[in-house]
Design a protein around this motif. Structure first.
Motif, PDB file in Angstrom:
ATOM      1  N   PRO A   1      13.516  -0.651 -11.377  1.00 59.34           N
ATOM      2  CA  PRO A   1      12.048  -0.970 -11.041  1.00 59.34           C
ATOM      3  C   PRO A   1      11.522  -1.348 -10.031  1.00 59.34           C
ATOM      4  O   PRO A   1      12.323  -1.880  -9.297  1.00 59.34           O
ATOM      5  CB  PRO A   1      12.328  -2.107 -12.020  1.00 59.34           C
TER       6      PRO A   1
ATOM      7  N   SER B   1      10.102   0.848  -8.014  1.00 59.90           N
ATOM      8  CA  SER B   1      10.709   1.848  -6.736  1.00 59.90           C
ATOM      9  C   SER B   1       9.465   2.807  -6.808  1.00 59.90           C
ATOM     10  O   SER B   1       9.167   4.443  -5.889  1.00 59.90           O
ATOM     11  CB  SER B   1      12.313   2.043  -7.058  1.00 59.90           C
TER      12      SER B   1
ATOM     13  N   TRP C   1       4.740   6.848 -10.459  1.00 58.15           N
ATOM     14  CA  TRP C   1       4.409   7.539  -9.320  1.00 58.15           C
ATOM     15  C   TRP C   1       5.660   9.196  -9.713  1.00 58.15           C
ATOM     16  O   TRP C   1       5.105  10.338  -9.596  1.00 58.15           O
ATOM     17  CB  TRP C   1       4.858   7.044  -8.315  1.00 58.15           C
TER      18      TRP C   1
ATOM     19  N   SER D   1      -1.841  11.573  -7.509  1.00 65.16           N
ATOM     20  CA  SER D   1      -1.723  10.366  -6.728  1.00 65.16           C
ATOM     21  C   SER D   1      -2.399   9.666  -7.368  1.00 65.16           C
ATOM     22  O   SER D   1      -2.684   9.199  -8.211  1.00 65.16           O
ATOM     23  CB  SER D   1      -3.291  10.573  -5.691  1.00 65.16           C
ATOM     24  N   PHE D   2      -2.093   8.158  -6.741  1.00 67.16           N
ATOM     25  CA  PHE D   2      -2.364   6.951  -6.513  1.00 67.16           C
ATOM     26  C   PHE D   2      -3.412   6.641  -7.315  1.00 67.16           C
ATOM     27  O   PHE D   2      -4.335   5.988  -8.402  1.00 67.16           O
ATOM     28  CB  PHE D   2      -1.983   5.680  -5.909  1.00 67.16           C
TER      29      PHE D   2
ATOM     30  N   PHE E   1       0.416   0.138 -11.513  1.00 66.57           N
ATOM     31  CA  PHE E   1      -0.972   0.371 -10.797  1.00 66.57           C
ATOM     32  C   PHE E   1      -1.460  -0.434  -9.975  1.00 66.57           C
ATOM     33  O   PHE E   1      -2.247  -1.368  -9.737  1.00 66.57           O
ATOM     34  CB  PHE E   1      -1.930   1.420 -10.646  1.00 66.57           C
TER      35      PHE E   1
ATOM     36  N   LYS F   1      -0.934  -2.027  -6.067  1.00 68.56           N
ATOM     37  CA  LYS F   1      -0.865  -1.832  -4.256  1.00 68.56           C
ATOM     38  C   LYS F   1      -0.811   0.028  -4.708  1.00 68.56           C
ATOM     39  O   LYS F   1      -1.723   1.094  -3.670  1.00 68.56           O
ATOM     40  CB  LYS F   1      -0.631  -1.960  -3.686  1.00 68.56           C
TER      41      LYS F   1
HETATM   42  P1  A3P Z   1       2.754  -1.791  -5.995  1.00 69.59           P
HETATM   43  O1  A3P Z   1       3.674  -3.293  -6.930  1.00 69.59           O
HETATM   44  O2  A3P Z   1       3.853  -2.566  -4.531  1.00 69.59           O
HETATM   45  O3  A3P Z   1       1.905  -1.671  -5.169  1.00 69.59           O
HETATM   46  P2  A3P Z   1       7.364   1.616 -10.904  1.00 69.59           P
HETATM   47  O4  A3P Z   1       6.985   2.550 -11.401  1.00 69.59           O
HETATM   48  O5  A3P Z   1       9.539   1.752 -10.281  1.00 69.59           O
HETATM   49  O6  A3P Z   1       7.380   0.368 -11.752  1.00 69.59           O
HETATM   50  O7  A3P Z   1       6.944   1.178  -9.557  1.00 69.59           O
HETATM   51  C1  A3P Z   1       5.489   0.754  -9.586  1.00 69.59           C
HETATM   52  C2  A3P Z   1       5.151   0.400  -8.031  1.00 69.59           C
HETATM   53  O8  A3P Z   1       4.592   2.153  -7.401  1.00 69.59           O
HETATM   54  C3  A3P Z   1       4.300   0.117  -7.733  1.00 69.59           C
HETATM   55  O9  A3P Z   1       4.389  -0.661  -6.870  1.00 69.59           O
HETATM   56  C4  A3P Z   1       2.845   0.451  -7.721  1.00 69.59           C
HETATM   57  O10 A3P Z   1       1.761   0.681  -6.861  1.00 69.59           O
HETATM   58  C5  A3P Z   1       3.580   2.050  -7.433  1.00 69.59           C
HETATM   59  N1  A3P Z   1       2.947   3.134  -8.133  1.00 69.59           N
HETATM   60  C6  A3P Z   1       3.090   3.623  -9.191  1.00 69.59           C
HETATM   61  N2  A3P Z   1       1.616   4.496  -8.778  1.00 69.59           N
HETATM   62  C7  A3P Z   1       2.305   5.230  -8.213  1.00 69.59           C
HETATM   63  C8  A3P Z   1       1.114   6.664  -7.419  1.00 69.59           C
HETATM   64  N3  A3P Z   1       0.883   7.050  -8.142  1.00 69.59           N
HETATM   65  N4  A3P Z   1       1.502   6.918  -6.048  1.00 69.59           N
HETATM   66  C9  A3P Z   1       2.225   5.277  -5.132  1.00 69.59           C
HETATM   67  N5  A3P Z   1       2.677   4.207  -6.406  1.00 69.59           N
HETATM   68  C10 A3P Z   1       2.708   4.517  -7.721  1.00 69.59           C
END
Ligand code: A3P
Length: 343
Positions: free
Chosen positions: A81, A83, A87, A273-274, A302, A304
């Motif tokens: 979780p 990681s 994305w 993209s984020f 989402f 950072k």
């Molecule tokens: P941060 O909390 O450091 O911002 P998961 O999906 O495994 O729960 O991971 C969530 C992490 O992935 C969060 O990190 C989130 O912001 C980041 N994330 C979500 N969408 C993303 C994207 N499109 N590109 C890069 N990072 C992304």
């Protein structure tokens, strides 16, 4: 006129008896699990050497082990979780289905990545209890957090491909802390960053220990590289185009020369993209259902999306302690997390 034969009642009864027996066996195992202070609930539970945040998730893992039979052509996305699952789900979904959808009407524009790619041990298990895998259209993309050593014989025998995404443990920790802070049972005293850090370093984190989880897939990727791809979140951030192509090739969906010329990989990266995903209405306002009908707002996935955000949250002492611990745990494996690569 053709007659429809009624189901053989003795077979139906046998099926029900088998399920009941499995339920009883699972409950016995669950009641004997080791417990420690939890992040979300009062306790977390140890099952097969890894720590789970709730009984519901352990039940889900057991369900996957006993029922999930992937096909050869299916693909499994595995992560710890926080990681970057949010994305890689859309990236892989978009790669696999790129001939089916136009970018202007793509399902990712209106549906959460979590609703497009089933999360096996939680979302799928609760939303569609005991589904018949034959009802899915192959090939299918699934996601799980299950450690390598807890994958079932069904998964191992299926020859399905596994993509494992890992992320710098300091960012995983910080991301987990801020995500779970809001999910913690309100009846419990809040978990401080220092206490959460202590738990993380003891291996008591979601699906942790962190190092055992990553090492399981790291070793598998060295032993069976055509079945397990090991990718780092930071590498995808640094050189997205190169790693997306590598990912697509591994998945069995390489970009053709024509697609390269048309910039298809670039378009997929833009779509996922984020900034783009975070600003979509569905991800700003919707919810996904998690355990026991709890809801999590999509926007919380989402935060950072940066490499190295840990620097704003960890003290120099924490940084040093975790670096040394991870170095020691990964020693001799060939796997390392270097902060210098964090552009
Ligand atoms: P941060 O909390 O450091 O911002 P998961 O999906 O495994 O729960 O991971 C969530 C992490 O992935 C969060 O990190 C989130 O912001 C980041 N994330 C979500 N969408 C993303 C994207 N499109 N590109 C890069 N990072 C992304």
């Amino acid at each position: 006129m053709a007659t429809v034969r009624p189901p053989d009642q003795s077979l139906v009864r046998k099926d029900e008896d088998d399920k009941e027996r499995a339920r009883k066996r699972n409950n016995e195992i669950i009641s004997s699990l080791g417990k420690e202070e939890g992040w979300i609930e009062e306790y977390m539970y140890e099952y097969q050497g890894f720590w789970y945040p709730s009984v519901t998730i352990v039940e889900g893992v057991m369900w996957v082990q006993q029922n999930f039979k992937p096909r050869h052509e299916d693909i499994l996305l595995v992560t710890l979780p926080k990681s970057g699952t949010t994305w890689f789900k859309p990236l892989m979904f978009a790669v696999m289905n790129r001939t089916h959808f136009d970018l202007s009407t793509h399902p990712l524009l209106t549906t959460s990545p979590h609703d497009l790619v089933p999360f096996l041990e939680l979302y799928l298990h609760h939303k569609i209890p005991f589904p018949n895998p034959d009802t899915f259209y192959p090939p299918q993309l699934f996601q799980t957090h299950i450690p390598f050593t807890s994958l079932s014989q069904y998964v191992m025998e299926s020859q399905c491909r596994i993509v494992y995404i890992c992320r710098n443990p300091k960012d995983v920790f910080v991301s987990t802390f801020y995500f779970l802070e809001k999910s913690r049972d309100k009846k419990l005293t809040p978990l401080s960053l220092e206490k959460a850090f202590e738990l993380f370093c003891k291996g008591l984190s979601l699906y942790g220990p962190f190092w055992d989880h990553v090492l399981g897939y790291w070793k598998a990727s060295l032993e069976v590289p055509d079945r397990v791809l090991f990718l780092k979140y930071e590498d995808m951030k640094r050189d997205s185009s190169f790693h997306l192509k590598r990912l697509a090739e591994f998945m069995g969906y390489p970009f053709s020369v024509e697609e390269e010329k048309q910039g298809v990989a670039h378009d997929i990266l833009e779509l996922c993209s984020f900034e783009n995903l975070r600003n979509l209405k569905v991800n700003k306002t919707g919810n996904i259902i998690t355990t026991n009908n709890n809801q999590v707002e999509n926007h919380r996935f989402f935060r950072k999306g940066e490499v190295g955000d840990w620097k704003r949250h960890l003290t120099a002492e924490m940084e040093d302690g975790l670096n040394k611990l991870i170095e020691q745990k990964l020693a001799g494996s060939g796997l390392a997390f270097r902060d210098s690569s964090e552009a």
